[in-house]
Enzyme design. Structure first.
Site, short mmCIF file in Angstrom:
data_model
loop_
_atom_site.label_atom_id
_atom_site.label_comp_id
_atom_site.label_asym_id
_atom_site.label_seq_id
_atom_site.Cartn_x
_atom_site.Cartn_y
_atom_site.Cartn_z
N ALA A 281 52.99 52.82 53.25
CA ALA A 281 52.78 51.72 54.21
C ALA A 281 51.43 51.05 53.99
CB ALA A 281 52.88 52.26 55.63
N GLU A 285 51.67 45.36 49.78
CA GLU A 285 52.69 44.90 48.84
C GLU A 285 52.50 43.44 48.43
OE1 GLU A 285 53.31 46.19 51.80
OE2 GLU A 285 54.57 47.96 51.62
N ASP A 327 29.47 21.49 22.71
CA ASP A 327 29.17 20.56 21.63
C ASP A 327 28.79 19.23 22.26
OD1 ASP A 327 29.72 22.22 19.41
OD2 ASP A 327 31.86 21.94 19.72
N ASP A 629 36.01 22.64 18.55
CA ASP A 629 37.21 21.92 18.14
C ASP A 629 37.64 22.23 16.72
OD1 ASP A 629 35.13 20.72 16.85
OD2 ASP A 629 35.61 18.68 17.44
N ASP A 633 35.09 27.05 14.62
CA ASP A 633 34.69 27.41 15.99
C ASP A 633 35.56 28.53 16.57
OD1 ASP A 633 32.61 25.52 16.26
OD2 ASP A 633 34.06 23.94 16.70
N ASN A 722 53.95 43.33 57.43
CA ASN A 722 53.30 43.13 56.13
C ASN A 722 53.92 42.00 55.32
OD1 ASN A 722 51.66 45.24 56.79
ND2 ASN A 722 52.44 46.67 55.27
N THR A 725 55.92 38.59 58.99
CA THR A 725 55.00 37.94 59.93
C THR A 725 53.75 37.45 59.22
OG1 THR A 725 55.79 39.46 61.64
CG2 THR A 725 53.80 38.17 62.13
#
Length: 896
Positions: A281, A285, A327, A629, A633, A722, A725
């Site tokens: 419990a 979850e 860069d 790029d 790199d 849990n 609601t």
């Protein structure tokens, strides 16, 4: 390997590769070598697998805890609980899979899927073959506009220039030669080699393939990327640590309850079942699902701002970023060279802030003439001149494109101008000459030489100056004034080109062989060229500094240029704040680590130096984002905590990075950091909300067992609270917008715990307070009515309503509930109303009354329940106020 071919003669390379240059390979030789060496393809990661992506969604300690809880529930015959927990796992996996699957598919669309071809000489004939079919020894034709298909030793080069930025980081195209070069040259200096993946921007040539696939320089980098270990992100580490602590706490409390129950006389079997049920419990979850949803929503928000996040967890890591190494070209700047100044004899026109209309009629003559020279002494051309100005595509070298663009914007008909002044001969630009000269013949049959080049060269050769169409002598005083002008502009970071002309007689020809070409020039003006900053770049840098992030600029420009750009960006630009590549090479790792914090600008650095910069920052405990790029790199992008590839970059860079900037804009990185911080804050809010709820239920059950009472809450009631609601407010918190001052806060430390002291206290006090209040309601209701079902219903509703009210306190840890706009998150308001509605359903609908063993409540019962809920909110706000005051006091002390 192509490593040593630059040091060998063409004849020696032909001998080693077993080819006759005039004939090329035979079909049999090509087939045999194809079997021997395989396809000319780079090593790459295994193709994208949806199954592997799905499996990766289960790699989380929180998921493992839920799976264990589900297994135990099955063993205890709590089938409903088990299936509810498994549903939470499945939901998490599905959401995470969908988001990352979409990101992978989006990335695939960015890739260039066009088949690349190469023109080769085989059996004495020129043929077109797929680039992947090339083999060592193939003779390849190199032509402007093509990509280099393999590593090639150049045999002949006719004004051959190759853009090697993707491999070496050098922004200026390299002029190639067939000459033998010394042994000790670095990659960027191997001017007799053409490397796979680079682009031919001008000229033609011929070469011998010396390496293909993984043996190319590009292949070595691709292999390095594959072997680099990928570290967990800060979020993964923090959630892993949190899950371990949570598991130990839950097991610890369950063990204490089990032992206490035995000592109080409960049976072993009863207490074992109770302790296990209590542990199950207590597992939140919904937490795993909600964290995934928060990350997914963050990804979508970031995508709307033109940034593609490839991995869910990377979205949060942005919020922890403390250093952004970027860069300059294309990220801080527009990525295109522009003429920003035209200087003539007496005019200095800023072409960004002013236009030709700002000059008087006479003054405009020299200005227009300078533009015409820039066009005629250039090879750049407009591919689609009939299109609207903003849609015209200019082909050529960056500086020449800039000259042609400005002339086009000034209304000059370039096609007509060149048709009326046809070019007869040309002296191409070279690093040795430092100028370009073109010989033209106009409609009056006059021959004129037009020049563009280095200002020191052309100004020295000039004897006259154009004065709005009048040619006068260039005296020493005016020459010195012009020299001071271009030196000043150079110091401001501009690339300066001088423009001039000379009329010659009708028989003037063979200009490459003449010695009098560079004599008695008429100076017309200077063109100041640069890649201008993006409009928002300076403001974005200031936002970084305000947010406690250290921006670092990396550029291939010279020190003076880099310093000028840093000053324009308002980056620290004293001598100690700037370091050049050669100086960086001399620093050992310890020295670099000591200096790294004061360096804001790296000039003339090799892309390989990016790895050293990242390592130095990370050794100081910083979270580093690195942009790139090029193929070169990619190792740095993988090593950084957040690798940011430009959308215009290479496929290798994009496949390696965590994030792809679709608009190449530095501002987008900073927005992504802001969103990352919002993600982190929202995860903390959800943890606070869910853990307070779970531990409230543990307090109620634990104290009831210690008091030897019947359980105040049933398992079905706990699961309803849990998952149902609280479920809607829980999800609504994922949509909580970031706080206005989130970018004025300091970055989250990678060492900071997900659940800090403040959260622990709030969770502890809220859980204890709410639990005790709920037990009081249970006790007095049971005593007053003797009805266990009525007492349980009151407890059930009290816990549910309490959590629906204190969710508003969880919206911010830095502001009280009265200082945070209540209606800012409309989803939360709707969710709380839904929660209340569903709780009414659980209490008053007969079907649910049977499931929960509940009874209807009267108005007085609801007044009691709501009073307890409001009291809880006041207590939470008092605790928050204490921490807000405390944090402000500590901040003032640090500033002082």
């Amino acid at each position: 390997m192509s490593k040593y071919y630059y040091a060998q003669s063409v004849s020696r390379v032909a001998e080693v590769t077993g080819v006759v240059i005039s004939d090329g390979l035979s079909a049999q030789q090509a087939a045999r070598r194809a079997r021997e060496h395989g396809n000319n393809e780079l090593p790459r990661e295994k193709s994208f697998s949806a199954l592997k992506l799905l499996a990766s969604q289960f790699r989380s300690i929180l998921i493992y805890i839920l799976l264990v809880a589900a297994a135990i529930s099955f063993l205890l015959q709590d089938i409903i609980d088990a299936w509810v927990i498994l549903a939470a796992v499945v939901l998490n996996v599905v959401v995470g899979f969908i988001q990352e699957f979409r990101a992978q598919k989006s990335l695939e669309k960015l890739r260039n899927v066009v088949t690349q071809y190469a023109e080769v000489r085989r059996e004495g004939q020129e043929r077109k073959v797929e680039a992947k079919e090339l083999v060592p020894g193939d003779i390849v034709f190199l032509r402007s506009g093509n990509k280099v298909p393999a590593d090639i030793r150049i045999v002949t080069a006719d004004d051959l220039r190759i853009d090697e930025a993707s491999l070496t980081g050098e922004s200026v195209p390299v002029r190639k030669t067939a000459e033998v070069l010394p042994n000790a040259v670095v990659l960027a200096e191997q001017r007799n080699m053409a490397f796979m993946g680079t682009t031919i921007v001008a000229g033609t040539g011929l070469g011998i393939v010396v390496a293909i696939g993984k043996e190319t320089q590009l292949g070595h980098i691709a292999e390095l990327i594959r072997t680099m270990k990928e570290e967990d992100t800060p979020l993964q580490k923090k959630l892993g640590s949190f899950a371990k602590v949570l598991g130990l706490v839950i097991v610890g409390i369950a063990a204490v309850i089990f032992v206490a129950g035995i000592l109080l006389g409960y049976s072993f079997e009863e207490m074992f079942m109770t302790a296990v049920a209590l542990a199950v419990a207590a597992v939140p979850e919904g937490l795993v699902v909600v964290v995934t949803v928060i990350l997914a929503i963050g990804m979508q928000r970031i995508l709307k701002q033109k940034s593609l996040v490839r991995k869910l967890v990377a979205a949060e890591t942005l919020g922890s970023t403390t250093v952004i190494c970027t860069d300059k070209t294309g990220t801080l700047t527009e990525g295109e060279m522009r003429v920003v100044r035209i200087i003539t004899h007496a005019n200095n026109l800023d072409t960004v802030r002013a236009s030709i209309s700002d000059l008087s009629g006479e003054a405009a003559k020299s200005y227009f003439f300078a533009l015409i020279i820039g066009v005629l002494a250039s090879d750049a051309f407009i591919e689609n001149p009939d299109e609207a100005l903003e849609h015209r595509n200019i082909i050529g070298l960056p500086t020449e494109k800039a000259l042609v663009l400005l002339a086009s914007q000034a209304g000059i008909n370039i096609r007509k101008m060149r048709r009326e002044n046809p070019r007869r001969e040309v002296i191409p630009f070279s690093s040795a000459r430092k100028y370009m000269a073109t010989l033209h013949e106009n409609r009056a049959q006059e021959r004129i030489l037009y020049y563009k080049g280095a200002p020191e060269i052309l100004l020295r050769a000039a004897t006259k100056i154009d004065l709005d169409g009048k040619i006068i002598q260039l005296d020493s005083k005016k020459r010195e004034a012009l020299k001071r002008e271009y030196e000043k502009l150079s110091a401001e970071g501009l690339r300066i080109l001088a423009l001039g002309f000379k009329k010659v007689d009708a028989g003037f020809q063979n200009i490459q062989e003449r010695t009098d070409v560079l004599q008695d020039l008429v100076f017309v003006g200077f063109a100041g060229i640069k890649d201008p900053l993006r409009k928002e770049a300076r403001e974005t840098i200031e936002r970084c500094l305000e947010a406690g992030i250290h921006p670092v600029m990396i550029t291939g420009d010279h020190r003076l240029t880099a310093k000028a750009i840093a000053a324009e960006l308002n980056l620290p630009h004293e001598d100690r704040n700037i370091i050049e590549g050669k100086e960086l090479e001399r620093l050992n790792e310890k020295e670099l680590k000591e200096r790294i914090a004061e360096i804001s600008v790296y000039a003339r650095v090799n892309p390989n130096d990016k790895l050293r910069i990242i390592d130095a920052w990370q050794s100081r405990g910083q979270v580093v984002a690195m942009t790139g790029d090029g193929v070169n790199d990619a190792p740095a992008l993988k090593s950084a905590d957040i690798g940011v590839a430009l959308g215009s970059g290479t496929d290798v860079a994009k496949e390696t990075a965590d994030i792809v900037l679709l608009d190449n804009n530095f501002k987008t990185i900073v927005y992504s950091v802001q969103e990352g911080r919002t993600i982190y804050e929202n995860i903390k809010k959800v943890i606070l909300y869910l853990m307070s709820d779970s531990f409230t239920e543990m307090v109620i059950i634990s104290l009831a067992i210690l008091f030897r009472w019947e359980l105040p809450l049933l398992a079905a009631q706990i699961l309803w609270i849990n998952l149902i609601t609280d479920g809607f407010p829980n999800i609504a918190l994922t949509l909580e917008p970031g706080e206005k001052d989130i970018m004025q806060q300091q970055p989250v430390s990678p060492k900071a715990k997900m659940v800090d002291t403040e959260m622990k206290l709030i969770i502890g006090i809220v859980s204890l307070l709410t639990g005790v209040m709920a037990l009081c309601i249970y006790y007095f209701t049971l005593k007053a009515t003797g009805d266990i079902e009525k007492a349980r219903t009151m407890t059930f509703v009290a816990v549910a309503i309490d959590s629906l009210l204190y969710v508003f306190s969880c919206r911010s840890m830095r502001y009280s509930i009265w200082h945070r706009e209540t209606f800012l998150n409309k989803y939360l308001l709707f969710a709380v109303m839904m929660g209340f509605g569903l709780q009414l359903v659980a209490v008053y609908v007969p079907f649910f009354q049977k499931i929960f063993h509940g009874v209807p409540l009267n108005l007085f019962d609801w007044v009691i329940v709501l009073t307890v809920g409001v009291a809880s909110v006041f207590v939470i706000e008092i605790i928050k106020w204490f921490f807000i005051v405390w944090n402000k006091r500590m901040l003032r002390r640090r500033v002082a």
